[in-house]
Design a protein around this motif. Structure first.
Motif: not given
Length: 71
Positions: A46-51, A56-62
């Protein structure tokens, strides 16, 4: 509990429920239960959710930035 859904999602749920001969409420409750069970078995602390989300954000398409009121 109440969950607000876009009209298109609600329509799809009603169509699926009709095809399966099931109540929409039962269909949604089952989907939420399956989601909660799946998330409960992940190894994300739970403490690592934001990280984890940032990684993962970098893996999403634009995707265009969300703007207030566009949801």
């Amino acid at each position: 509990m109440s969950i607000e859904l876009p009209g298109s999602v609600e329509e799809q749920l009603r169509t699926l429920a009709a095809k399966q001969g099931r109540d929409v409420r039962v269909l949604v409750e089952e989907a939420i239960r399956q989601y909660l069970e799946a998330t409960a078995i992940t190894d994300v602390d739970a403490n690592e959710v934001a990280e984890t989300q940032a990684a993962l954000l970098g893996e999403l398409p634009r995707i265009p930035d969300w703007k207030a009121g566009d949801a």
